[in-house]
Enzyme design. Sequence first.
Site, PDB file in Angstrom:
ATOM      1  N   PRO A   1       2.724  38.181  32.875  1.00 62.34           N
ATOM      2  CA  PRO A   1       3.808  37.351  32.355  1.00 62.34           C
ATOM      3  C   PRO A   1       4.922  37.055  33.351  1.00 62.34           C
ATOM      4  O   PRO A   1       5.313  37.921  34.137  1.00 62.34           O
ATOM      5  CB  PRO A   1       4.356  38.171  31.174  1.00 62.34           C
ATOM      6  CG  PRO A   1       3.855  39.550  31.385  1.00 62.34           C
ATOM      7  CD  PRO A   1       2.558  39.421  32.106  1.00 62.34           C
ATOM      8  N   ASN A   2       5.364  35.808  33.294  1.00 60.92           N
ATOM      9  CA  ASN A   2       6.504  35.295  34.067  1.00 60.92           C
ATOM     10  C   ASN A   2       6.181  35.071  35.545  1.00 60.92           C
ATOM     11  O   ASN A   2       7.012  34.513  36.270  1.00 60.92           O
ATOM     12  CB  ASN A   2       7.743  36.200  33.922  1.00 60.92           C
ATOM     13  CG  ASN A   2       8.173  36.320  32.483  1.00 60.92           C
ATOM     14  OD1 ASN A   2       8.382  35.296  31.826  1.00 60.92           O
ATOM     15  ND2 ASN A   2       8.263  37.518  31.962  1.00 60.92           N
TER      16      ASN A   2
ATOM     17  N   ARG B   1      11.886  31.911  39.921  1.00 63.11           N
ATOM     18  CA  ARG B   1      12.313  33.066  39.115  1.00 63.11           C
ATOM     19  C   ARG B   1      13.037  34.084  40.013  1.00 63.11           C
ATOM     20  O   ARG B   1      12.448  34.611  40.960  1.00 63.11           O
ATOM     21  CB  ARG B   1      11.064  33.724  38.523  1.00 63.11           C
ATOM     22  CG  ARG B   1      11.349  35.022  37.813  1.00 63.11           C
ATOM     23  CD  ARG B   1      10.057  35.773  37.505  1.00 63.11           C
ATOM     24  NE  ARG B   1      10.351  36.972  36.765  1.00 63.11           N
ATOM     25  CZ  ARG B   1       9.510  37.983  36.607  1.00 63.11           C
ATOM     26  NH1 ARG B   1       8.300  37.928  37.131  1.00 63.11           N
ATOM     27  NH2 ARG B   1       9.875  39.045  35.927  1.00 63.11           N
TER      28      ARG B   1
ATOM     29  N   TYR C   1      12.183  38.040  43.958  1.00 65.47           N
ATOM     30  CA  TYR C   1      10.765  37.687  44.111  1.00 65.47           C
ATOM     31  C   TYR C   1      10.489  36.646  45.194  1.00 65.47           C
ATOM     32  O   TYR C   1       9.320  36.295  45.413  1.00 65.47           O
ATOM     33  CB  TYR C   1      10.215  37.194  42.761  1.00 65.47           C
ATOM     34  CG  TYR C   1      10.312  38.236  41.666  1.00 65.47           C
ATOM     35  CD1 TYR C   1       9.552  39.400  41.727  1.00 65.47           C
ATOM     36  CD2 TYR C   1      11.183  38.071  40.590  1.00 65.47           C
ATOM     37  CE1 TYR C   1       9.653  40.367  40.734  1.00 65.47           C
ATOM     38  CE2 TYR C   1      11.285  39.028  39.587  1.00 65.47           C
ATOM     39  CZ  TYR C   1      10.517  40.177  39.668  1.00 65.47           C
ATOM     40  OH  TYR C   1      10.620  41.145  38.691  1.00 65.47           O
TER      41      TYR C   1
ATOM     42  N   ASN D   1      -1.267  42.133  39.211  1.00 66.73           N
ATOM     43  CA  ASN D   1       0.167  42.286  38.984  1.00 66.73           C
ATOM     44  C   ASN D   1       0.382  42.018  37.506  1.00 66.73           C
ATOM     45  O   ASN D   1       0.403  40.859  37.070  1.00 66.73           O
ATOM     46  CB  ASN D   1       0.975  41.312  39.851  1.00 66.73           C
ATOM     47  CG  ASN D   1       2.472  41.546  39.704  1.00 66.73           C
ATOM     48  OD1 ASN D   1       2.912  42.227  38.777  1.00 66.73           O
ATOM     49  ND2 ASN D   1       3.257  40.989  40.609  1.00 66.73           N
TER      50      ASN D   1
ATOM     51  N   ALA E   1       5.631  42.758  33.490  1.00 66.95           N
ATOM     52  CA  ALA E   1       6.260  43.746  32.598  1.00 66.95           C
ATOM     53  C   ALA E   1       5.252  44.495  31.734  1.00 66.95           C
ATOM     54  O   ALA E   1       5.551  45.591  31.241  1.00 66.95           O
ATOM     55  CB  ALA E   1       7.300  43.054  31.716  1.00 66.95           C
TER      56      ALA E   1
ATOM     57  N   GLU F   1      -3.202  47.825  41.706  1.00 70.80           N
ATOM     58  CA  GLU F   1      -1.943  47.384  41.080  1.00 70.80           C
ATOM     59  C   GLU F   1      -1.006  46.881  42.175  1.00 70.80           C
ATOM     60  O   GLU F   1      -0.808  47.566  43.181  1.00 70.80           O
ATOM     61  CB  GLU F   1      -1.314  48.594  40.368  1.00 70.80           C
ATOM     62  CG  GLU F   1       0.076  48.338  39.809  1.00 70.80           C
ATOM     63  CD  GLU F   1       0.715  49.622  39.238  1.00 70.80           C
ATOM     64  OE1 GLU F   1       0.282  50.748  39.596  1.00 70.80           O
ATOM     65  OE2 GLU F   1       1.667  49.487  38.451  1.00 70.80           O
TER      66      GLU F   1
ATOM     67  N   HIS G   1       2.900  45.059  42.892  1.00 73.62           N
ATOM     68  CA  HIS G   1       4.200  44.541  42.461  1.00 73.62           C
ATOM     69  C   HIS G   1       4.910  43.960  43.663  1.00 73.62           C
ATOM     70  O   HIS G   1       4.927  44.585  44.744  1.00 73.62           O
ATOM     71  CB  HIS G   1       5.066  45.643  41.834  1.00 73.62           C
ATOM     72  CG  HIS G   1       4.435  46.218  40.625  1.00 73.62           C
ATOM     73  ND1 HIS G   1       4.358  45.528  39.438  1.00 73.62           N
ATOM     74  CD2 HIS G   1       3.788  47.392  40.422  1.00 73.62           C
ATOM     75  CE1 HIS G   1       3.698  46.260  38.554  1.00 73.62           C
ATOM     76  NE2 HIS G   1       3.339  47.399  39.134  1.00 73.62           N
TER      77      HIS G   1
ATOM     78  N   ARG H   1      14.291  49.936  41.092  1.00 68.98           N
ATOM     79  CA  ARG H   1      14.934  49.093  40.077  1.00 68.98           C
ATOM     80  C   ARG H   1      15.263  49.915  38.822  1.00 68.98           C
ATOM     81  O   ARG H   1      15.483  51.112  38.913  1.00 68.98           O
ATOM     82  CB  ARG H   1      14.015  47.901  39.797  1.00 68.98           C
ATOM     83  CG  ARG H   1      13.782  47.050  41.074  1.00 68.98           C
ATOM     84  CD  ARG H   1      12.914  45.832  40.818  1.00 68.98           C
ATOM     85  NE  ARG H   1      13.552  44.912  39.879  1.00 68.98           N
ATOM     86  CZ  ARG H   1      12.905  43.881  39.304  1.00 68.98           C
ATOM     87  NH1 ARG H   1      11.623  43.656  39.580  1.00 68.98           N
ATOM     88  NH2 ARG H   1      13.541  43.082  38.470  1.00 68.98           N
TER      89      ARG H   1
END
Length: 145
Positions: free
Chosen positions: A9-10, A17, A22, A71, A74, A95, A97, A104
């Site tokens: 998502p996103n 964004r 990012y 990725n 969330a 995985e 990111h 964060r």
Amino acid sequence: MTIAIVNGPNLNLLGTREPEIYGNQTFEAYFEELKTMFPQVQLQYYQSNVEGELINFLHNCMGKVNGIVLNAGAYTHTSIALADAIAAIIIPTIEVHISNVMAREDFRKTSYIAAKCVGSISGLGMMGYKLAVEYFLSQKSKVKN
Ligand code: DQA
């Protein structure tokens, strides 16, 4: 060798964004670069904002894909269903990111998928996807074609 890159998502909004986190590049533009970097790899790209669609895509990779670079956005921090899907399909998954999730908010420090993955790359920007593909290539002799 066929590798699927899967964004959750996103991540369709990369480029605009939160660019301070990012970066400015769209994933579509980066994917073109990736294909140039790895002409010997069949690279597929899938993005969805919907948890069940991501799970369906992972299921459909069975028997067709040698490795997955995921990725999960969330959903990383919330989705037991995605973790179960990774465990179920038996395809090695890395995985990724873009941001350093450990630097964060606390809720980003939990990954439900990490334990089901071969390994995790976080905080290296878009380069994380490239490094994941390189890892799979380095394991080529161990991976079913
Ligand atoms: C992300 C980190 C997640 O915490 C966040 O929800 C994302 C992007 C990353 O690539 O840094 O959507 O997975």
